[in-house]
Design a protein around this motif. Structure first.
Motif, PDB file in Angstrom:
ATOM      1  N   LYS A   3       9.067   8.416 -10.342  1.00 36.75           N
ATOM      2  CA  LYS A   3       9.401   7.272  -9.501  1.00 36.75           C
ATOM      3  C   LYS A   3       8.631   7.293  -8.180  1.00 36.75           C
ATOM      4  N   TYR A  10       6.957  -2.859  -5.793  1.00 38.55           N
ATOM      5  CA  TYR A  10       7.367  -3.897  -4.862  1.00 38.55           C
ATOM      6  C   TYR A  10       8.289  -3.276  -3.817  1.00 38.55           C
ATOM      7  N   TYR A  11       8.035  -3.584  -2.536  1.00 39.84           N
ATOM      8  CA  TYR A  11       8.835  -3.011  -1.467  1.00 39.84           C
ATOM      9  C   TYR A  11       9.367  -4.148  -0.608  1.00 39.84           C
ATOM     10  N   PRO A  12      10.565  -4.665  -0.935  1.00 44.01           N
ATOM     11  CA  PRO A  12      11.061  -5.845  -0.227  1.00 44.01           C
ATOM     12  C   PRO A  12      11.482  -5.540   1.205  1.00 44.01           C
ATOM     13  N   TYR A  65       4.849   5.170   3.686  1.00 46.17           N
ATOM     14  CA  TYR A  65       5.001   4.751   2.294  1.00 46.17           C
ATOM     15  C   TYR A  65       3.659   4.325   1.706  1.00 46.17           C
ATOM     16  N   ARG A  68       1.492   7.400   1.176  1.00 49.48           N
ATOM     17  CA  ARG A  68       1.856   8.127  -0.041  1.00 49.48           C
ATOM     18  C   ARG A  68       1.084   7.601  -1.247  1.00 49.48           C
ATOM     19  N   ARG A 176      14.729   9.965 -19.001  1.00 48.84           N
ATOM     20  CA  ARG A 176      15.980  10.239 -19.704  1.00 48.84           C
ATOM     21  C   ARG A 176      15.767  11.078 -20.945  1.00 48.84           C
ATOM     22  N   LYS A 179      15.011  14.600 -20.082  1.00 51.73           N
ATOM     23  CA  LYS A 179      16.206  15.355 -19.714  1.00 51.73           C
ATOM     24  C   LYS A 179      17.007  15.729 -20.947  1.00 51.73           C
ATOM     25  N   ALA A 180      17.117  14.779 -21.897  1.00 51.84           N
ATOM     26  CA  ALA A 180      17.892  15.071 -23.100  1.00 51.84           C
ATOM     27  C   ALA A 180      17.267  16.227 -23.867  1.00 51.84           C
ATOM     28  N   LYS A 182      15.319  18.575 -22.567  1.00 56.39           N
ATOM     29  CA  LYS A 182      15.496  19.781 -21.756  1.00 56.39           C
ATOM     30  C   LYS A 182      16.879  20.358 -21.998  1.00 56.39           C
ATOM     31  N   GLU A 189       7.941  23.068 -18.471  1.00 59.92           N
ATOM     32  CA  GLU A 189       7.415  23.514 -17.191  1.00 59.92           C
ATOM     33  C   GLU A 189       6.549  24.766 -17.267  1.00 59.92           C
ATOM     34  N   THR A 190       6.844  25.634 -18.221  1.00 60.57           N
ATOM     35  CA  THR A 190       6.027  26.838 -18.308  1.00 60.57           C
ATOM     36  C   THR A 190       5.370  26.913 -19.676  1.00 60.57           C
TER      37      THR A 190
END
Ligand SMILES: Nc1ncnc2c1ncn2[C@@H]1O[C@H](COP(=O)(O)OP(=O)(O)OP(=O)(O)O)[C@@H](O)[C@H]1O
Ligand SMILES: [Mg+2]
Lengths: 273, 284
Positions: A3, A10-12, A65, A68, A176, A179-180, A182, A189-190
């Protein structure tokens, strides 16, 4: 994680830049990008910087921002700088083993880096201040002036807005599923590159399956609501140029002329480049 | 295994305009071998909370201790080890299936645990049976040709096969038929009693929760409202209703009956208990 990618987001903030008609912003950005390639001395870059800074302030988007967003491009910028530093022939000013830095190289590298940064910042301000839907509406209008493309303007714009709409959804979905898996002991990661690449399978397959399912469901839903392309289609939200848009377009012409004039300035800035 | 949640807060997309405080200073202790139910309105932060228990999400502040050990202070490899012991069944787990056959898919977790082929086979058989499927009939099928309910069961089997000592389930029965719900919940309950594992169950069904758990955690907008036994929680009807929840249907029935039979008890939330109480009162 995923993210944190800010390009294209878009940054309102509700600023005056946000309220501009998307077509104005597209035209302005296009003119800006084209002008970037005409710049040939530091005066021009200085003027461009001032224009960008003013627009950024007006947009009320935190500077951090925007910065970044450049971070992701640091590698490309570094590569351009290094290549130009060493590869441009000219007067040598320093040597580094078999490599030598030339004055011309330094100049080209600086200009290239600035140009890339301005390019990215300029275009990200457009996407940061325009919602994806407005952006594609604007694009659709612009495409009507391009021969051959004009016939498919609506379809292209529709595809684009669907694609844009699904980027965050797919990112969420990826996160998601990751994560499921994991939770079932998968290790992303390794381990060696090969084992990590293999570990992508448990993510990619469910992701593809859900993407196809979503595409299929969306198509059915559109059909069920009798969607049939661009012909005779009317809009709920009509684009309309307002006073601020006319003003911006005048400023755009001034920018083009002004930046063009800087290319003729011949006053040195005090140092050789 | 006991799980202690200490002053846990979680903020999504911190520092962006989409910043959202999903959990606010949550502190609870889940004792070893207990059965905890979590209820809360949609978007109250239930899924966010349970993803902290095996380190899938990192808290913005606060921490989680599993068996007294801070899981966010450990190395990555230890966190991966921890996930072998704290099993998490996601909401809509059927979206995580990926292998060619059901057998391989259920075996994914045990394989990651580094078990031997025999052991994996054994675990896969057992867990597929546990979720009420016929191992021999289903083992060579592709998970994608199954019905939604069957996929759900296969996905749950995939976590059960890891034999976790803490089992967390995020709405495992949402969208299943009544019989399927009963079967799966009964299996979870028997796992809990037979192997004394700790279970955390997120559910929107007050009936299921009331029937099965030792303690209920009620959360609303990321904050703990109650963490107590069903007996106590289900007497707080007005508070529960004000945060978009309810008590089991039979509890409402008992309340109405009380208007007619003042001696009847109303702290009842299972059909069996209600039956006993009503018979007792009517027969005098
Ligand atoms: N990845 C995310 N990024 C930003 N906000 C999120 C994210 N995931 C969840 N949220 C927000 O956090 C809040 C809590 O979400 P959560 O999924 O924990 O709710 P829940 O209690 O599980 O709801 P449900 O009963 O619908 O499953 C919601 O308001 C949601 O919009
Ligand atoms: Mg949830």
């Amino acid at each position: 994680m995923l993210k944190d990618v800010t390009i294209g987001q878009y940054y309102p903030t509700g600023s005056v830049i946000h309220k501009l008609d998307p077509r104005t912003k597209i035209l302005f950005t296009t003119a800006f990008v084209v002008m970037l390639f005409f710049l040939n001395n530091l005066w021009g870059y200085l003027a461009t910087f001032l224009i960008l800074a003013t627009i950024t302030l007006l947009s009320k988007i935190p500077v951090g921002y925007i910065i970044r967003g450049i971070k992701g491009l640091v590698l490309i910028i570094m590569l351009t700088v290094v290549l130009n530093l060493f590869m441009t022939p000219g007067t040598t000013i320093a040597t580094l083993g078999p490599l030598s830095v030339t004055l011309e190289g330094l100049k080209v590298a600086t200009y290239m880096a600035l140009r890339l940064i301005f390019l990215v910042v300029g275009t990200s301000i457009m996407t940061l201040t325009t919602s994806p839907i407005d952006l594609t509406d604007g694009m659709e209008w612009c495409m009507r002036f391009i021969p051959f493309v004009r016939r498919y303007a609506h379809e292209l714009a529709m595809m684009m807005s669907i694609a844009l709409r699904f980027i965050p959804t797919l990112m969420e979905e990826t996160e998601r599923i990751m994560k499921a898996q994991k939770a079932r002991g998968a290790n992303f990661e390794t381990g060696s590159i090969i084992s990590r690449a293999k570990n992508l399978i448990p993510i990619l397959i469910p992701l593809f399956i859900s993407a196809f399912r979503r595409a299929d469901e969306l198509a059915t839903a559109m059909e069920a609501r009798c969607y049939r392309g661009g012909e005779n289609r009317t809009r709920m939200k009509q684009l309309a140029f307002e006073f601020r848009d006319h003003a911006s377009l005048v400023l755009m012409v001034m920018m083009i002329v002004g930046l063009y004039l800087t290319t003729m300035i011949n006053i040195p800035l005090g140092f050789p480049i | 295994m006991s799980v202690e949640i200490k002053n846990l807060s979680h903020t999504y997309s911190e520092g962006s305009p989409f910043e959202f405080r999903a959990l606010k200073d949550i502190s609870i202790t889940i004792e070893n071998g207990s059965f905890i139910g979590i209820i809360g309105h949609t978007g109250s932060g239930k899924s966010t909370l349970i993803q902290h228990l095996n380190g899938l999400l990192t808290p913005t502040s606060g921490t989680v201790l599993v068996d007294g050990k801070d899981i966010f202070e450990t190395k990555k490899s230890e966190l991966i080890q921890l996930r072998h012991h704290v099993g998490l069944v996601f909401q809509y787990p059927e979206h995580q299936l990926f292998e060619e056959t059901v057998q391989k898919d259920v075996g994914f977790g045990p394989k990651n645990q580094g078990l031997s082929e025999d052991e994996i086979d054994q675990r896969v058989r057992q867990s597929i049976k546990m979720v009420g499927l016929d191992f021999d009939a289903i083992k060579d099928k592709s998970p994608f040709e199954l019905s939604g309910g069957q996929m759900r069961r296969v996905a749950i089997a995939g976590v059960l096969a890891m034999e976790p000592s803490v089992l967390i389930l995020d709405e495992p029965t949402a969208g299943l038929d009544p019989r399927g719900r009963e079967e799966i919940l009964a299996q979870i309950k028997s796992l809990h009693t037979q192997k004394q594992i700790t279970v955390v169950l997120v559910s929107h069904s007050m009936e299921d929760i009331g029937k099965m758990v030792d303690k209920i955690l009620v959360i609303n907008e990321g904050e703990v409202v109650f963490f107590d036994t069903p007996n106590r929680v289900f007497t707080e009807i007005s508070t529960l209703e004000s945060i978009g929840l309810a008590v089991p249907q039979v509890t409402y029935l008992m309340r109405r009956l009380k208007e007619k039979y003042p001696e009847i008890r109303e702290d009842i939330f299972t059909v069996e208990a209600a039956k006993k109480e009503i018979l007792k009162v009517i027969r005098g």
